[in-house]
Design an enzyme around this catalytic site. Structure first.
Site, PDB file in Angstrom:
ATOM      1  N   LYS A 110      -4.921  -7.802  -7.953  1.00 10.30           N
ATOM      2  CA  LYS A 110      -4.802  -7.479  -6.537  1.00 10.30           C
ATOM      3  C   LYS A 110      -3.554  -6.637  -6.295  1.00 10.30           C
ATOM      4  O   LYS A 110      -2.434  -7.073  -6.550  1.00 10.30           O
ATOM      5  CB  LYS A 110      -4.724  -8.761  -5.713  1.00 10.30           C
ATOM      6  CG  LYS A 110      -6.027  -9.531  -5.726  1.00 10.30           C
ATOM      7  CD  LYS A 110      -5.981 -10.662  -4.708  1.00 10.30           C
ATOM      8  CE  LYS A 110      -7.281 -11.465  -4.758  1.00 10.30           C
ATOM      9  NZ  LYS A 110      -7.160 -12.708  -3.966  1.00 10.30           N
ATOM     10  N   LEU A 111      -3.747  -5.453  -5.737  1.00  8.72           N
ATOM     11  CA  LEU A 111      -2.658  -4.500  -5.543  1.00  8.72           C
ATOM     12  C   LEU A 111      -1.503  -5.098  -4.746  1.00  8.72           C
ATOM     13  O   LEU A 111      -1.707  -5.634  -3.654  1.00  8.72           O
ATOM     14  CB  LEU A 111      -3.210  -3.270  -4.814  1.00  8.72           C
ATOM     15  CG  LEU A 111      -2.228  -2.103  -4.644  1.00  8.72           C
ATOM     16  CD1 LEU A 111      -1.880  -1.505  -5.984  1.00  8.72           C
ATOM     17  CD2 LEU A 111      -2.802  -1.062  -3.714  1.00  8.72           C
ATOM     18  N   ASP A 112      -0.291  -4.996  -5.261  1.00  6.45           N
ATOM     19  CA  ASP A 112       0.939  -5.416  -4.560  1.00  6.45           C
ATOM     20  C   ASP A 112       0.959  -6.915  -4.256  1.00  6.45           C
ATOM     21  O   ASP A 112       1.712  -7.358  -3.395  1.00  6.45           O
ATOM     22  CB  ASP A 112       1.126  -4.640  -3.239  1.00  6.45           C
ATOM     23  CG  ASP A 112       1.319  -3.155  -3.464  1.00  6.45           C
ATOM     24  OD1 ASP A 112       1.714  -2.787  -4.583  1.00  6.45           O
ATOM     25  OD2 ASP A 112       1.056  -2.375  -2.544  1.00  6.45           O
ATOM     26  N   GLU A 113       0.120  -7.702  -4.925  1.00  6.96           N
ATOM     27  CA  GLU A 113       0.087  -9.132  -4.611  1.00  6.96           C
ATOM     28  C   GLU A 113       0.455 -10.023  -5.795  1.00  6.96           C
ATOM     29  O   GLU A 113       0.312 -11.235  -5.734  1.00  6.96           O
ATOM     30  CB  GLU A 113      -1.288  -9.524  -4.058  1.00  6.96           C
ATOM     31  CG  GLU A 113      -1.598  -8.823  -2.755  1.00  6.96           C
ATOM     32  CD  GLU A 113      -2.742  -9.457  -1.983  1.00  6.96           C
ATOM     33  OE1 GLU A 113      -3.269 -10.497  -2.416  1.00  6.96           O
ATOM     34  OE2 GLU A 113      -3.109  -8.880  -0.942  1.00  6.96           O
ATOM     35  N   GLY A 145       0.807  -1.214   0.000  1.00 10.67           N
ATOM     36  CA  GLY A 145       0.000   0.000   0.000  1.00 10.67           C
ATOM     37  C   GLY A 145       0.836   1.258   0.000  1.00 10.67           C
ATOM     38  O   GLY A 145       2.010   1.239  -0.366  1.00 10.67           O
TER      39      GLY A 145
END
Lengths: 290, 290, 290, 290
Positions: free
Chosen positions: D232-235, D207
């Site tokens: 999925k953000l940063d995943e 994040g």
């Protein structure tokens, strides 16, 4: 418990080497677990390591891999392709001896890793020119031989050491900060089978008192190096190296203390890789199949 | 925008040095931001760096720190205690020149960091014995001087270089993979003010073609070193070093490529620390106040 | 044999703190060996560590430093400047207990370093919920208490543990892969005096089975963290962290094996720094005076 | 100039895979330069990368490797063995676009490496929501499109971005500290072909504002992570990570500055490995054939 065969190969490079080797293994029904190849393009050399299962885990009724049959078949192929090779059955644990001095951090570390199952070998023997490690060896249930060495008695001491190595069937000698220089005669008895740790980032600071030399030069990192012992001091094939950051605040005694952590790690890695047949020597260098 | 004073001190160690220096600063009303000391117990030397504010941020009506008054007072103390010292006003940005060759990764990196505000200096001048970096210098608005060097013309070339350095008021020379050896006469003009990057972990692989030498020796880590230039090639005080792991898979061209990242980092750190007055040289070593 | 005093201070920042403290030490005749300060500008806090000699090495006729006199004088200054402080006489060795489980690599490492003189403490007690480490403790001449723990018996077990800690005068508890969660009541008895090692790079992978979680996420580095234990699991002030590179070739059991080296190193560093009074906690963070 | 073919394979593991693939290559006369395999024993998957020459260097009279013939033959084998595969001709340079924000250190680094020949691709396009990088793109002769983005205009902005990507035939999108979240619709257009750099050691501090979070938590190392972008953000699958040591002396602005070096390195490595077809994604993880 390990239950595999490992084949290490090096030979002049040519087309079809992987196909020929993997084809033969397929023919004999090998279930390959790991395979890795390397080409040194400058020298025109090919290196390969293959590991496969010898007996299936749920072996009811299964006869397992025919290792001696395969060995016979492979010998022909190897001769045709000018290969140097070793074939190991990992159900046999190599027998290692540890040589140490009054400095016990490396021998203590190796014995602790051995007990924890990290090192796939037998360790029936610890030899030292100091008496200090006797109690430690006893704790781990290992025979300890105290063989003092002076410049006058080097030859007799080495003769005694070799006698013990033979009696105990030793295949690998680990110099765990042994601090004595072995004679060429001794070294030639264990080609690529004596591992030493030098307490510097070789080739910087070879020879005696490397931490003092590092301090005097004002380097910002110190290192340690594990290598096979050859006749030339500190010049054998390097197996592993590591470094740690220091600063002007570190006096020599700090370098010594911090270096101990490096020495433990680079020496134990080298021993483990050797025992797992992950190292191929060529010229004065190593290929590490990780 | 920086707005501080930095005092760097080295002197024979004795009781009360911190008390005397910090006491005087307190007397003059300094608001200390950072202070760090170091003692070399073997040599009996004391080192200190102090940084304090010159003008308060909300300075309405405030007169600021009386730097020249303090300097006068400190000079007496320093004489009494046999101190070598420098006092810097960080509102003055040092003037740096970059020397480079056809290899542009270090000069490009330094100019990019300079533009990003990482390097607290002016860079009015890039000098090279190759023409390649002309466009790069122009992009950053920096004067570029192409001064070819051969063994026959070294003296004239250096004379011309020194002329430009003087005209532009240069206080720091950065050798960003310049690949030429400077004469003793040149070096003596900028004591502890010429920073070089050598593409090995010194003292290993000094001299020419270190990546080739590292490959030939079969090391498992390669490194880079930034250092002040002295008359002895590659033997000046080391400022920073770093290493990266390599393997048998890396040919020389990979070492060269991976080494570029190390070179950029160790050189730019050295330049930044020098500009921030974080480095004290003593003997052939450095204290880095981080 | 150590023979120094260490003063650790934290207080609101203001002008003249270094001058006041170093001035008082000078007045009392202290021969300062190390001094380090730090300001947290965001929080307006000041931190300081000073170490000085208590008795001169060639003390013929010398009376040594008057520690209790100085302590009395310093208390006044500290009260005036709202300082939190501790003053330690390093001739007193702190008494540490090690808690472990069936995993013995960390306890074995700590005991070996202790014997080698790396850890300046007494270790009179090892406590474990498994019997495995009994022999190891005996080898080092340390009392071993086997106190099994189940969720039903946690309270009684902790009561027994605390009893032994008191009887042996324990000042520091080291959780060497102890694998049990201590109650808040237990933790509150040893504020900033229980050190744990967690086998991940916190805050990533807190809680149980971090190597499995790291493998599942596919990270390229694994880590270990030593920290003070607080009531919140894995959230206490971090003392030290380190990482090592892994690859897709590493299965979970490799991560576990490689992690052991990290755990040994970050835990032993934390213990050494604590014993050398190099750690100041503030908020949920640490200042490490190195 | 590259002149090779690269075959990337993943499939359910079974006996004889290496033999079948290397046998077919041998049959077609391939001169293999590199071959590497990996088995994920937990998942029962097999991964392979093979690279071989397309045209001999001294090709007088030689007709070269019949790539389309081989491709046809291999397709049958792959279908039989349920392989997912890609076959690349490295004489074709992939076309990459760089997205950036006002932070230019990553885009500057990528363009400089591209010019130095480290990145085997075309870079015809830089897109940014800020105007700052225009001059930099021009210096390297790359088209620059300034496409501002607000939450209200995200959809239109992405439509315009996609239009440019299509017109320029872009195959790889590099988010060089772009700082905007791409929609699922955008991401689904470039599966495993959008590479992002996140300025923390994921999964820690995902994040926004990770350096602030790292500072608040008091970690002793900071990191950076390059990964493929998924919904999925940063995943997404992690490609590379690296860390650097920090201390209590580092304020947030120092973390930001030191992190820039990490970001440059982990992002450029990821891009290079992607371009050299060294990365295989499976599940949410990557195999990196180094």
């Amino acid at each position: 418990m390990k239950n595999t065969a490992v084949l290490l190969i090096d030979c002049p490079d040519r087309k079809g080497l992987v196909a020929r080797v993997s084809g033969l293994l397929y023919e004999w029904g090998a279930n390959i677990l790991h395979a890795d190849q390397h080409r040194d393009q400058d020298l025109g050399l090919f290196f390969m390591r293959v590991e496969w299962e010898l007996e299936p885990e749920d072996a009811a009724g299964s006869s397992g891999f025919d290792l001696s049959g395969f060995q016979h078949a492979f010998a022909s192929l190897a001769a045709e392709l000018s290969m140097r090779w070793t074939l190991s059955d990992t159900r046999h644990k190599p027998r290692a001896a540890i040589f140490c001095s009054q400095y016990q951090h490396c021998v203590a570390d190796l014995l602790d890793r051995w007990r924890a199952g990290e090192l796939h070998c037998e360790i029936p023997l610890v030899i030292s020119n100091h008496a200090d490690a006797a109690e430690l060896a006893r704790f781990y249930g290992v025979q300890f031989e105290h063989i003092p060495v002076t410049s006058a008695t080097r030859n007799q001491a080495e003769a005694l050491q070799l006698q013990w190595l033979e009696r105990r069937g030793i295949e690998l000698v680990v110099l765990a900060r042994y601090m004595q220089i072995l004679s060429s005669a001794f070294v030639s008895r264990y080609p690529a089978a004596i591992i030493n740790v030098h307490h510097s980032f070789l080739p910087a600071f070879h020879g005696a008192r490397p931490y003092h030399a590092a301090h005097a030069r004002g380097v910002k990192l110190i290192g340690a190096t594990s290598h096979y012992v050859t006749e030339k001091l500190d010049e054998g094939p390097i197996i592993e190296q590591d470094v740690t950051r220091i600063s002007h605040r570190d006096q020599v005694e700090n370098l010594v203390a911090r270096g101990r952590d490096l020495e433990r790690i680079v020496l134990s890695r080298a021993v483990r890789w050797h025992l797992d047949r992950r190292i191929l020597c060529y010229g004065n260098k190593t290929v590490i199949f990780d």
